[in-house]
Design a protein around this motif. Structure first.
Motif, short mmCIF file in Angstrom:
data_model
loop_
_atom_site.label_atom_id
_atom_site.label_comp_id
_atom_site.label_asym_id
_atom_site.label_seq_id
_atom_site.Cartn_x
_atom_site.Cartn_y
_atom_site.Cartn_z
N VAL A 16 0.85 -1.18 0.00
CA VAL A 16 0.00 0.00 0.00
C VAL A 16 0.89 1.23 0.00
CG1 VAL A 16 -1.76 1.28 1.25
CG2 VAL A 16 -1.84 -1.21 1.19
N PHE A 17 0.72 2.09 -1.00
CA PHE A 17 1.52 3.30 -1.13
C PHE A 17 0.67 4.50 -0.75
CE2 PHE A 17 2.97 0.26 -4.37
CZ PHE A 17 4.29 0.08 -3.97
N THR A 18 1.30 5.44 -0.07
CA THR A 18 0.59 6.65 0.38
C THR A 18 1.11 7.91 -0.28
OG1 THR A 18 2.11 6.84 2.26
CG2 THR A 18 0.05 5.63 2.62
N GLY A 19 2.21 7.84 -1.03
CA GLY A 19 2.76 9.02 -1.68
C GLY A 19 3.74 8.63 -2.76
N ILE A 20 3.95 9.56 -3.71
CA ILE A 20 4.86 9.31 -4.82
C ILE A 20 5.39 10.65 -5.31
CG2 ILE A 20 2.99 9.33 -6.53
CD1 ILE A 20 4.58 7.26 -8.12
N ASP A 21 6.64 10.65 -5.78
CA ASP A 21 7.25 11.84 -6.36
C ASP A 21 8.30 11.40 -7.36
OD1 ASP A 21 7.58 14.53 -6.83
OD2 ASP A 21 9.03 14.82 -5.23
N HIS A 22 8.44 12.17 -8.44
CA HIS A 22 9.36 11.83 -9.52
C HIS A 22 10.58 12.73 -9.48
CE1 HIS A 22 10.85 10.72 -13.52
NE2 HIS A 22 9.99 9.72 -13.50
N PRO A 35 11.81 -2.29 -6.67
CA PRO A 35 12.59 -1.12 -6.26
C PRO A 35 14.08 -1.39 -6.30
CG PRO A 35 11.51 -2.12 -4.37
CD PRO A 35 10.95 -2.80 -5.58
N ILE A 36 14.83 -0.37 -6.68
CA ILE A 36 16.29 -0.50 -6.73
C ILE A 36 16.93 -0.21 -5.38
CG2 ILE A 36 16.39 0.05 -9.18
CD1 ILE A 36 17.10 2.88 -8.50
N ARG A 37 16.16 0.44 -4.46
CA ARG A 37 16.67 0.72 -3.13
C ARG A 37 15.51 0.99 -2.19
NH1 ARG A 37 21.43 4.93 -2.88
NH2 ARG A 37 22.27 3.27 -4.20
N SER A 38 15.67 0.58 -0.94
CA SER A 38 14.62 0.78 0.06
C SER A 38 15.25 1.33 1.33
CB SER A 38 13.89 -0.53 0.37
OG SER A 38 13.23 -1.03 -0.78
N PHE A 39 14.53 2.25 1.99
CA PHE A 39 14.96 2.83 3.25
C PHE A 39 13.86 2.61 4.29
CE2 PHE A 39 16.95 5.46 -0.04
CZ PHE A 39 18.28 5.40 0.35
N SER A 40 14.28 2.42 5.52
CA SER A 40 13.31 2.29 6.62
C SER A 40 13.99 2.75 7.91
CB SER A 40 12.83 0.84 6.78
OG SER A 40 13.90 -0.02 7.10
N TRP A 41 13.18 3.35 8.78
CA TRP A 41 13.65 3.79 10.10
C TRP A 41 12.45 3.68 11.04
CZ3 TRP A 41 17.51 8.38 10.78
CH2 TRP A 41 17.98 8.39 12.10
N GLY A 42 12.35 2.57 11.72
CA GLY A 42 11.19 2.33 12.56
C GLY A 42 10.12 1.57 11.79
N VAL A 43 8.95 1.47 12.41
CA VAL A 43 7.86 0.69 11.81
C VAL A 43 6.64 1.56 11.52
CG1 VAL A 43 8.57 -1.46 12.88
CG2 VAL A 43 7.05 0.06 14.14
N ASP A 44 6.75 2.87 11.63
CA ASP A 44 5.61 3.74 11.40
C ASP A 44 5.42 3.97 9.91
OD1 ASP A 44 4.69 4.74 14.15
OD2 ASP A 44 6.87 4.96 14.23
N SER A 45 4.17 4.27 9.54
CA SER A 45 3.84 4.53 8.15
C SER A 45 4.19 5.97 7.78
CB SER A 45 2.35 4.29 7.90
OG SER A 45 1.56 5.13 8.73
N PHE A 46 4.46 6.18 6.49
CA PHE A 46 4.86 7.48 5.97
C PHE A 46 3.71 8.08 5.17
CE2 PHE A 46 9.08 5.06 5.61
CZ PHE A 46 9.30 5.18 6.96
N SER A 47 3.57 9.39 5.24
CA SER A 47 2.46 10.05 4.56
C SER A 47 2.87 10.66 3.22
CB SER A 47 1.86 11.13 5.46
OG SER A 47 2.86 12.07 5.83
N CYS A 48 4.05 11.24 3.11
CA CYS A 48 4.49 11.82 1.85
C CYS A 48 6.01 11.82 1.81
CB CYS A 48 3.96 13.25 1.66
SG CYS A 48 4.53 14.42 2.90
N VAL A 49 6.57 11.84 0.59
CA VAL A 49 8.02 11.77 0.43
C VAL A 49 8.41 12.56 -0.81
CG1 VAL A 49 7.78 9.52 -0.69
CG2 VAL A 49 10.02 10.24 0.22
#
Length: 376
Positions: free
Chosen positions: A131-137, A161-175
């Motif tokens: 489930v994705f909540t945001g996208i940017d090009h 994906p060519i690379r993934s980042f994570s810090w904690g287990v919370d969901s992200f709203s926009c990037v």
């Protein structure tokens, strides 16, 4: 014996005593059908983005999964696509402007052409398993970033994906990508944190934990995140979104109080005239300067009026009218209540500081109250 003649003409009403049937089944189903018909006519706008090359074109996504490409000057819909099943959570335009990407609740990322394909040509976009909540090009390369449970960087030619980042287990709203430092991107999380990433690194750069949940209305310097540059506090409810102008000198914010306001990054809380939203589930086009005329304008007269305002800007009546902000009654009432609450909180902090041991309770400025910690 009945004394009323009408009793002999009363019709017998049939009744079905089957316990599985409800006596008000038909009226109840009629009410449900009426509500369902009304809901089909409601298309709430869930997200909107600008075209990468054309200022007159925008793209909007609705709660029913429909995406539309609009021509602003003509107020026409150029293309309609049933992109997703459910909410459209994010839209971004490719840097060349020939296509755009969408993400939705159906766990897919899709790429669409700006113009409708020719007869017999089918579009079959779709990739992703979360489930994705945001996208940017990216503004110069063929890569884009999505957020959900993790931050993923994608190549347009690959299905993973060519690379993934994570810090904690919370969901992200926009990037969003940084418009100046193209290799740096930011993300907002539900745990009141803002995280900076560098696509050239293998780990996140820095995390800023805020006092309240991030509402995208802080002006920060990424070189020094301990204290925000400015905190804009002109709304009375939660801020839903914010977007900068092309010049970067001003930005506009939309709030849950049904107002949109224009701000200057250098000012603390003063905003320009608010725009009141009265019609829901619609896209509205506003003028940045409400008094500016559309179409042909006499430049000499406009410059003359501007010089007159600058000349008499310190006159009491001119200054009062220039600083006045017309607000709706409910917003004005909430603004007064917030002002009283802030004043009471300020008096309490001063009294605690006054009657405490010297140095034990420091007085913090408004900018220093919003950042809890910076983790690297």
């Amino acid at each position: 014996m009945c004394v009323y003649p009408s009793c002999y003409n009363a019709e017998k009403m049939p009744r079905n005593y089957d316990p599985t049937l409800h006596p008000f089944e038909v009226p109840r189903e009629y009410t449900r059908a009426l509500n369902a018909t009304k809901l089909e006519r409601v298309d709430g706008i869930s997200c909107i983005t600008k075209h990468a090359k054309s200022l007159s074109t925008i793209i909007s996504g609705a709660c029913d999964g429909e995406v539309k490409v609009w021509n602003l000057p003509k107020r026409e819909c150029l293309r309609t696509v049933q992109a997703h099943e459910g909410y459209v959570r994010g839209i971004c335009s490719r840097f060349c402007g020939t296509s755009f990407f969408t993400v939705g609740d159906d766990k897919t990322i899709k790429q669409w052409n700006m113009e409708a394909p020719g007869y017999g040509v089918r579009e079959e976009p779709g990739q992703g398993t979360a489930v994705f909540t945001g996208i940017d090009h990216h503004q110069r390369e063929g890569t884009f970033v999505t957020c959900g449970q993790v931050v993923d960087i994608w190549d347009e030619q690959r299905s993973s994906p060519i690379r993934s980042f994570s810090w904690g287990v919370d969901s992200f709203s926009c990037v969003p990508y940084n418009p100046v430092e193209l290799k740096v991107l930011h993300r907002l999380a539900s745990n009141r944190s803002i995280v900076l990433y560098d696509t050239r690194e293998s780990a996140p750069l820095r995390k800023v934990i805020m006092q309240l949940r991030s509402n995208t209305l802080y002006t920060c310097d990424i070189r020094n995140l301990d204290v925000p540059v400015n905190v804009h506090m002109d709304h009375v409810s939660a801020v839903l979104d914010v977007d900068y102008s092309l010049t970067g000198r001003e930005f506009v914010s939309a709030s849950f109080d049904k107002t949109a306001k224009e701000h200057f990054p250098s000012s603390l809380s003063l905003s320009l005239s608010p725009y009141r939203e009265r019609e829901r589930m619609s896209i509205r086009l506003w003028k940045a300067n409400a008094s500016e005329k559309l179409g042909l304008v006499k430049k000499a007269a406009a410059n003359y009026n501007k010089k007159l305002i600058e000349k008499f800007q310190h006159h009491p009546q001119v200054k009062r009218i220039a600083r006045h902000r017309h607000l709706p009654r409910d917003v004005l009432k909430q603004k007064r209540e917030l002002r009283e609450m802030k004043e009471a909180r300020r008096r309490k902090e001063q009294n605690v500081h006054k009657h405490s041991k010297p140095g034990s309770v420091p007085l913090l400025t408004e900018k220093e109250k919003h950042v809890v910690a910076v983790v690297e």
